[in-house]
Design an enzyme around this catalytic site. Structure first.
Site, short mmCIF file in Angstrom:
data_model
loop_
_atom_site.label_atom_id
_atom_site.label_comp_id
_atom_site.label_asym_id
_atom_site.label_seq_id
_atom_site.Cartn_x
_atom_site.Cartn_y
_atom_site.Cartn_z
N HIS A 101 0.94 -1.34 -0.18
CA HIS A 101 -0.08 -0.06 -0.22
C HIS A 101 1.12 1.40 0.14
O HIS A 101 1.85 0.93 0.85
CB HIS A 101 -1.17 0.23 1.06
CG HIS A 101 -0.39 -0.18 2.10
ND1 HIS A 101 0.51 -1.45 3.07
CD2 HIS A 101 -0.05 0.73 3.41
CE1 HIS A 101 0.58 -1.39 3.65
NE2 HIS A 101 0.19 -0.16 4.36
N HIS A 103 0.94 5.42 0.85
CA HIS A 103 -0.12 6.04 2.02
C HIS A 103 -0.17 7.38 1.32
O HIS A 103 1.14 7.69 0.48
CB HIS A 103 0.93 6.92 2.75
CG HIS A 103 0.69 4.87 4.01
ND1 HIS A 103 -0.05 5.08 5.54
CD2 HIS A 103 1.51 3.83 4.26
CE1 HIS A 103 0.14 3.49 5.92
NE2 HIS A 103 1.61 3.27 5.38
#
Ligand code: AMP
Ligand code: ZN
Length: 136
Positions: A101, A103
């Site tokens: 992922h 951010h």
């Protein structure tokens, strides 16, 4: 490919609910439930890759293109003063969810998250040795 018991596989594939800001064939962008700042969100690929090392290069490139698009939109909408992209790989680097992922962290003049570091003192010889290690 999904991985059993991976929370981001479940979110990315709609098996558990999230606050989605964007979705296409490859990615979702969701709001982080424990935000560092107002608007902190996550770009998550729908397929399971534990980290950047495992991602196909094309998909990593697409993630960065999407990050630019989201950063422009979010900075404008939230009237942010700046923006951090943060991407952790491995426990030692602060990764807690082992599905890649990226951010998206809008920054504001008055905010106070700790995303910077204290520069170390390092000699030119040490930098040269590290450079040689990386390039050999
Ligand atoms: P990292 O430490 O880089 O692995 O980041 C994991 C991030 O995922 C943290 O910022 C968490 O707040 C966020 N997070 C964990 N579970 C959820 C969830 N169910 N929905 C949204 N964000 C989550
Ligand atoms: Zn996963």
């Amino acid at each position: 490919m999904k991985k059993d018991n991976c929370i981001f596989c479940k979110i990315a594939n709609g098996d558990i609910p999230s606050r989605k800001l964007y979705e296409d064939d490859n990615f979702v962008v969701i709001m982080d439930l424990g935000p560092a700042t107002k608007g902190h969100s996550l770009i998550i690929p729908k397929d399971h890759y534990a980290n950047l090392y495992e991602m196909p290069a094309d998909l990593a490139g697409e993630a960065m293109k999407l990050a630019q698009k989201m950063a422009i939109k979010m900075t404008d909408a939230l009237k942010a003063d700046g923006f951090n992209l943060v991407q952790n790989n491995g426990e030692v680097a602060g990764q807690t969810v082992f599905h890649f992922h990226l951010h998206l962290i809008p920054r504001y003049k008055e905010d106070a998250p700790c995303i910077t570091w204290t520069p170390q003192t390092v000699s030119g010889d040490e930098l040269d040795a590290i450079k040689d290690t990386i390039l050999k």
